[in-house]
Design a protein around this motif. Structure first.
Motif, PDB file in Angstrom:
ATOM      1  N   ILE A  42       0.880  -1.166   0.000  1.00 27.37           N
ATOM      2  CA  ILE A  42       0.000   0.000   0.000  1.00 27.37           C
ATOM      3  C   ILE A  42       0.915   1.211   0.000  1.00 27.37           C
ATOM      4  CG2 ILE A  42      -1.734   1.318   1.272  1.00 27.37           C
ATOM      5  CD1 ILE A  42      -2.761  -1.287   2.439  1.00 27.37           C
ATOM      6  N   SER A  43       0.892   1.955  -1.091  1.00 28.61           N
ATOM      7  CA  SER A  43       1.868   3.032  -1.238  1.00 28.61           C
ATOM      8  C   SER A  43       1.236   4.402  -1.060  1.00 28.61           C
ATOM      9  CB  SER A  43       2.544   2.969  -2.610  1.00 28.61           C
ATOM     10  OG  SER A  43       3.479   4.025  -2.737  1.00 28.61           O
ATOM     11  N   PHE A  44       1.809   5.149  -0.113  1.00 29.29           N
ATOM     12  CA  PHE A  44       1.521   6.569   0.049  1.00 29.29           C
ATOM     13  C   PHE A  44       2.764   7.377  -0.348  1.00 29.29           C
ATOM     14  CE2 PHE A  44      -0.976   4.743   3.798  1.00 29.29           C
ATOM     15  CZ  PHE A  44      -2.152   4.614   3.066  1.00 29.29           C
ATOM     16  N   LEU A  66      -7.118  11.905   6.481  1.00 34.42           N
ATOM     17  CA  LEU A  66      -7.177  12.676   7.716  1.00 34.42           C
ATOM     18  C   LEU A  66      -8.002  11.954   8.772  1.00 34.42           C
ATOM     19  CD1 LEU A  66      -7.586  16.301   6.301  1.00 34.42           C
ATOM     20  CD2 LEU A  66      -5.527  15.252   7.258  1.00 34.42           C
ATOM     21  N   ALA A  67      -9.111  11.344   8.357  1.00 29.73           N
ATOM     22  CA  ALA A  67      -9.942  10.601   9.307  1.00 29.73           C
ATOM     23  C   ALA A  67      -9.186   9.396   9.860  1.00 29.73           C
ATOM     24  CB  ALA A  67     -11.233  10.151   8.628  1.00 29.73           C
ATOM     25  N   ALA A  68      -8.439   8.700   9.006  1.00 36.31           N
ATOM     26  CA  ALA A  68      -7.683   7.534   9.468  1.00 36.31           C
ATOM     27  C   ALA A  68      -6.546   7.946  10.399  1.00 36.31           C
ATOM     28  CB  ALA A  68      -7.133   6.776   8.257  1.00 36.31           C
ATOM     29  N   LEU A  69      -5.881   9.049  10.108  1.00 38.08           N
ATOM     30  CA  LEU A  69      -4.834   9.531  11.002  1.00 38.08           C
ATOM     31  C   LEU A  69      -5.422   9.886  12.367  1.00 38.08           C
ATOM     32  CD1 LEU A  69      -2.855  11.749   8.466  1.00 38.08           C
ATOM     33  CD2 LEU A  69      -1.929   9.764   9.675  1.00 38.08           C
ATOM     34  N   ASP A  70      -6.564  10.543  12.376  1.00 35.85           N
ATOM     35  CA  ASP A  70      -7.234  10.860  13.648  1.00 35.85           C
ATOM     36  C   ASP A  70      -7.567   9.590  14.421  1.00 35.85           C
ATOM     37  OD1 ASP A  70      -7.168  13.596  13.155  1.00 35.85           O
ATOM     38  OD2 ASP A  70      -9.179  13.651  12.275  1.00 35.85           O
ATOM     39  N   LYS A  71      -7.923   8.551  13.700  1.00 38.21           N
ATOM     40  CA  LYS A  71      -8.393   7.313  14.331  1.00 38.21           C
ATOM     41  C   LYS A  71      -7.255   6.420  14.806  1.00 38.21           C
ATOM     42  CE  LYS A  71     -11.511   3.419  13.346  1.00 38.21           C
ATOM     43  NZ  LYS A  71     -12.402   2.828  12.290  1.00 38.21           N
ATOM     44  N   TYR A  72      -6.196   6.316  14.011  1.00 38.48           N
ATOM     45  CA  TYR A  72      -5.193   5.289  14.270  1.00 38.48           C
ATOM     46  C   TYR A  72      -3.834   5.805  14.741  1.00 38.48           C
ATOM     47  CZ  TYR A  72      -8.431   2.402  11.501  1.00 38.48           C
ATOM     48  OH  TYR A  72      -9.532   1.748  11.026  1.00 38.48           O
ATOM     49  N   MET A  73      -3.489   7.033  14.451  1.00 37.32           N
ATOM     50  CA  MET A  73      -2.148   7.503  14.760  1.00 37.32           C
ATOM     51  C   MET A  73      -2.069   7.969  16.212  1.00 37.32           C
ATOM     52  SD  MET A  73       0.817   7.672  13.229  1.00 37.32           S
ATOM     53  CE  MET A  73       0.414   7.582  11.492  1.00 37.32           C
ATOM     54  N   SER A 119      -3.139  10.392  -3.285  1.00 35.01           N
ATOM     55  CA  SER A 119      -3.706  10.482  -4.629  1.00 35.01           C
ATOM     56  C   SER A 119      -3.955   9.134  -5.298  1.00 35.01           C
ATOM     57  CB  SER A 119      -2.809  11.342  -5.525  1.00 35.01           C
ATOM     58  OG  SER A 119      -1.496  10.827  -5.582  1.00 35.01           O
ATOM     59  N   CYS A 120      -3.180   8.116  -4.953  1.00 35.86           N
ATOM     60  CA  CYS A 120      -3.250   6.861  -5.710  1.00 35.86           C
ATOM     61  C   CYS A 120      -3.813   5.678  -4.925  1.00 35.86           C
ATOM     62  CB  CYS A 120      -1.871   6.497  -6.249  1.00 35.86           C
ATOM     63  SG  CYS A 120      -1.475   7.384  -7.762  1.00 35.86           S
ATOM     64  N   ALA A 121      -4.422   5.939  -3.793  1.00 36.62           N
ATOM     65  CA  ALA A 121      -5.028   4.864  -3.006  1.00 36.62           C
ATOM     66  C   ALA A 121      -6.492   5.199  -2.761  1.00 36.62           C
ATOM     67  CB  ALA A 121      -4.292   4.684  -1.682  1.00 36.62           C
ATOM     68  N   ASP A 122      -7.380   4.200  -2.879  1.00 31.68           N
ATOM     69  CA  ASP A 122      -8.785   4.479  -2.612  1.00 31.68           C
ATOM     70  C   ASP A 122      -9.027   4.549  -1.104  1.00 31.68           C
ATOM     71  OD1 ASP A 122      -9.105   1.835  -1.625  1.00 31.68           O
ATOM     72  OD2 ASP A 122      -9.733   1.096  -3.593  1.00 31.68           O
ATOM     73  N   GLU A 123     -10.235   4.897  -0.719  1.00 34.00           N
ATOM     74  CA  GLU A 123     -10.529   5.131   0.702  1.00 34.00           C
ATOM     75  C   GLU A 123     -10.287   3.902   1.561  1.00 34.00           C
ATOM     76  OE1 GLU A 123     -13.519   7.997  -1.349  1.00 34.00           O
ATOM     77  OE2 GLU A 123     -12.216   6.316  -1.900  1.00 34.00           O
ATOM     78  N   ALA A 124     -10.637   2.716   1.053  1.00 34.72           N
ATOM     79  CA  ALA A 124     -10.439   1.492   1.838  1.00 34.72           C
ATOM     80  C   ALA A 124      -8.955   1.212   2.035  1.00 34.72           C
ATOM     81  CB  ALA A 124     -11.122   0.316   1.147  1.00 34.72           C
ATOM     82  N   MET A 125      -8.158   1.397   0.981  1.00 30.85           N
ATOM     83  CA  MET A 125      -6.712   1.190   1.095  1.00 30.85           C
ATOM     84  C   MET A 125      -6.092   2.201   2.045  1.00 30.85           C
ATOM     85  SD  MET A 125      -5.756   0.501  -2.902  1.00 30.85           S
ATOM     86  CE  MET A 125      -4.001   0.569  -2.582  1.00 30.85           C
ATOM     87  N   ILE A 126      -6.572   3.425   1.991  1.00 31.84           N
ATOM     88  CA  ILE A 126      -6.040   4.452   2.882  1.00 31.84           C
ATOM     89  C   ILE A 126      -6.314   4.078   4.335  1.00 31.84           C
ATOM     90  CG2 ILE A 126      -6.388   6.843   3.653  1.00 31.84           C
ATOM     91  CD1 ILE A 126      -6.761   7.547   0.647  1.00 31.84           C
ATOM     92  N   ASP A 127      -7.526   3.674   4.625  1.00 31.58           N
ATOM     93  CA  ASP A 127      -7.864   3.302   6.004  1.00 31.58           C
ATOM     94  C   ASP A 127      -7.000   2.142   6.490  1.00 31.58           C
ATOM     95  OD1 ASP A 127     -10.049   3.661   8.257  1.00 31.58           O
ATOM     96  OD2 ASP A 127      -9.856   1.492   7.919  1.00 31.58           O
ATOM     97  N   GLU A 128      -6.843   1.126   5.665  1.00 33.68           N
ATOM     98  CA  GLU A 128      -6.049  -0.034   6.060  1.00 33.68           C
ATOM     99  C   GLU A 128      -4.569   0.331   6.194  1.00 33.68           C
ATOM    100  OE1 GLU A 128      -4.800  -3.788   7.167  1.00 33.68           O
ATOM    101  OE2 GLU A 128      -6.830  -2.946   7.111  1.00 33.68           O
ATOM    102  N   ILE A 150      -3.154   3.308   6.835  1.00 28.23           N
ATOM    103  CA  ILE A 150      -2.895   4.151   8.007  1.00 28.23           C
ATOM    104  C   ILE A 150      -3.084   3.345   9.293  1.00 28.23           C
ATOM    105  CG2 ILE A 150      -3.614   6.216   9.258  1.00 28.23           C
ATOM    106  CD1 ILE A 150      -2.135   6.799   6.655  1.00 28.23           C
ATOM    107  N   LYS A 151      -3.997   2.401   9.287  1.00 30.46           N
ATOM    108  CA  LYS A 151      -4.161   1.527  10.456  1.00 30.46           C
ATOM    109  C   LYS A 151      -2.866   0.752  10.734  1.00 30.46           C
ATOM    110  CE  LYS A 151      -7.030  -2.317  12.137  1.00 30.46           C
ATOM    111  NZ  LYS A 151      -8.184  -3.211  11.784  1.00 30.46           N
ATOM    112  N   ARG A 152      -2.281   0.195   9.671  1.00 27.53           N
ATOM    113  CA  ARG A 152      -1.027  -0.543   9.838  1.00 27.53           C
ATOM    114  C   ARG A 152       0.097   0.390  10.288  1.00 27.53           C
ATOM    115  NH1 ARG A 152      -0.659  -4.056   4.207  1.00 27.53           N
ATOM    116  NH2 ARG A 152      -2.776  -4.922   4.233  1.00 27.53           N
ATOM    117  N   LEU A 153       0.174   1.542   9.665  1.00 29.16           N
ATOM    118  CA  LEU A 153       1.244   2.477  10.001  1.00 29.16           C
ATOM    119  C   LEU A 153       1.089   3.001  11.426  1.00 29.16           C
ATOM    120  CD1 LEU A 153       3.732   3.961   8.975  1.00 29.16           C
ATOM    121  CD2 LEU A 153       2.233   5.762   8.104  1.00 29.16           C
ATOM    122  N   GLY A 154      -0.142   3.299  11.830  1.00 31.60           N
ATOM    123  CA  GLY A 154      -0.375   3.747  13.193  1.00 31.60           C
ATOM    124  C   GLY A 154       0.052   2.712  14.217  1.00 31.60           C
ATOM    125  N   ARG A 155      -0.213   1.459  13.890  1.00 29.61           N
ATOM    126  CA  ARG A 155       0.212   0.366  14.778  1.00 29.61           C
ATOM    127  C   ARG A 155       1.728   0.323  14.888  1.00 29.61           C
ATOM    128  NH1 ARG A 155      -2.489  -4.431  12.501  1.00 29.61           N
ATOM    129  NH2 ARG A 155      -0.829  -4.407  10.930  1.00 29.61           N
TER     130      ARG A 155
END
Length: 408
Positions: free
Chosen positions: A33-35, A314-321, A382-391, A393-398
């Motif tokens: 998953i690339s950001f 932004l929502a995923a960062l708020d949730k997981y980071m 820019s290149c990841a859909d919402e589901a990929m972004i959530d997943e 950022i969840k992994r990265l936050g962990r």
């Protein structure tokens, strides 16, 4: 064996591999998953419009001109379209004030070559666009931190430059949704920069690669528009505005542009004649064809998609980071900038992330001219859909949370 290093020019020692270009290779790995890459989503390219454009070119009277050498300034109908487009944001110019480049990166290289002698000083934001540093480095400059809050005097900049044997030549920045931070420079800071540039008698290089990618908030006039309004016309300005079709239409065609007063344009034309004669004629014709028939609709489409992805990140960062990390909340562009607790290293975190979480990002240290602030990350949505972004950022936050606990 021949010792090539002994016969290379001294400027070659300043050349470095781009961390971003190396990270783009990860996009070919389906499990990542690339950001990392600040690139447009290819699913949003106006491919049908370009097929029509090239078909029209090859089936019409333009084909011979499209395949022939052309003028160094660029395809005139495209320069006319750009002049009309920038007029909408307060940049009143003629097509003669527009110069076509092979992507905005070539514009940065030419401007570095035009202004920088060895040991001259370029003022850049801290952090700044890595590609700009790569372009300027070949001309052996020094860098000083561009302060936009007015807390440094012109004399301080001059003194620092004099100590390193050169003069301050320009201030470089991206005023809207900058790469890498996603931040926008407010109106007061833009006006302070113009005043500083007047005091120092230097150029301002305004990189507007993301100008059209505003998702919310109030638009602020470009620095060049403010400069024109203050001075009564583009020929009296010190601002040089560069843009690109890479983030809106298609990066593969490599079409960018510079808008500036005629003394600058004339020098850039001479550089073009010495370097590659002119940018691809057929690609310029195709860009003008697509832009003149559907640019606004294309921009509206990508804004709709990217704004949702920005919101998801932004929502995923708020949730997981973890709360000890902070991040920017951009009004447009492609990037969120994350600052981790002091002592953490983005490059080390990336290695762990690739190995254990399969998530890529760009360590922030590369965006600082002095290599500082290793505890920062650039994240592109820019290149990841919402589901990929959530997943992702969840992994990265962990991973970040575990790293903080381990350090404690």
């Amino acid at each position: 064996m021949l010792d090539w290093e002994q016969i290379f020019a001294t400027r070659s020692s300043r050349m470095r591999a781009s961390e971003i270009r190396e990270l783009l290779k990860l996009l070919d790995q389906p499990d990542i998953i690339s950001f990392a890459g600040g690139i447009p989503d290819p699913a949003l390219f106006p491919d049908v419009a370009f097929k029509e454009a090239y078909s029209d070119i090859f089936s019409g009277a333009q084909v011979n001109a499209a395949l022939q050498y052309s003028v160094s300034e660029g395809y005139k109908p495209l320069r006319e379209w750009i002049a009309r487009d920038v007029a909408k944001i307060g940049i009143d110019c003629t097509p003669d004030n527009v110069f076509i480049t092979s992507g905005s990166q070539q514009a940065l290289d030419y401007l570095g070559k035009l202004f920088l002698s060895p040991n001259d000083t370029a003022l850049v934001t801290w952090p700044t666009y890595l590609g700009a540093l790569s372009a300027f480095n070949a001309y052996e400059p020094n860098y000083d931190q561009l302060s936009l809050n007015g807390n440094r005097t012109p004399e301080a900049y001059r003194d620092t430059a004099a100590k390193t044997g050169g003069a301050v030549k320009f201030a470089y920045l991206s005023a809207d949704f900058s790469n890498p931070t996603g931040e926008t420079i407010d109106l007061a800071a833009r006006e302070r920069l113009l005043a500083l540039a007047d005091e120092l008698d230097i150029a301002i290089l305004e990189d507007a690669a993301y100008q059209h990618l505003r998702y919310d908030g109030e638009a602020i006039p470009p620095i060049m528009a403010l400069d024109i309004a203050r001075r009564g016309g583009i020929e009296n300005t010190r601002t040089i505005y560069s843009g690109s079709f890479s983030k809106t239409l298609a990066p593969g065609l490599r079409v960018g542009f510079v808008v500036a007063a005629m003394p600058v344009i004339r020098k850039l034309v001479l550089m073009k004649q010495a370097a590659d004669l002119h940018s691809s004629t057929i690609n310029q014709i195709a860009i003008e064809y697509v832009a003149s028939r559907g640019f606004d609709a294309q921009v509206a489409k990508i804004r709709s998609v990217y704004s949702k992805r920005r919101d998801a990140m932004l929502a995923a960062l708020d949730k997981y980071m973890p709360k000890t990390a902070t991040w920017t909340r951009p009004e447009g562009g492609m990037f969120v900038w994350v600052t981790l607790p002091e002592g953490m290293d983005g490059a080390e975190l990336l290695a762990k992330s690739i190995a254990t979480e399969k998530v890529a990002f760009v360590p922030g240290k590369a965006f600082y001219a002095d290599g500082s602030n290793a505890n920062t990350l650039r994240m592109s949505f820019s290149c990841a859909d919402e589901a990929m972004i959530d997943e992702g950022i969840k992994r990265l936050g962990r991973l970040v949370s575990n790293a903080i606990r381990t350090a404690a």
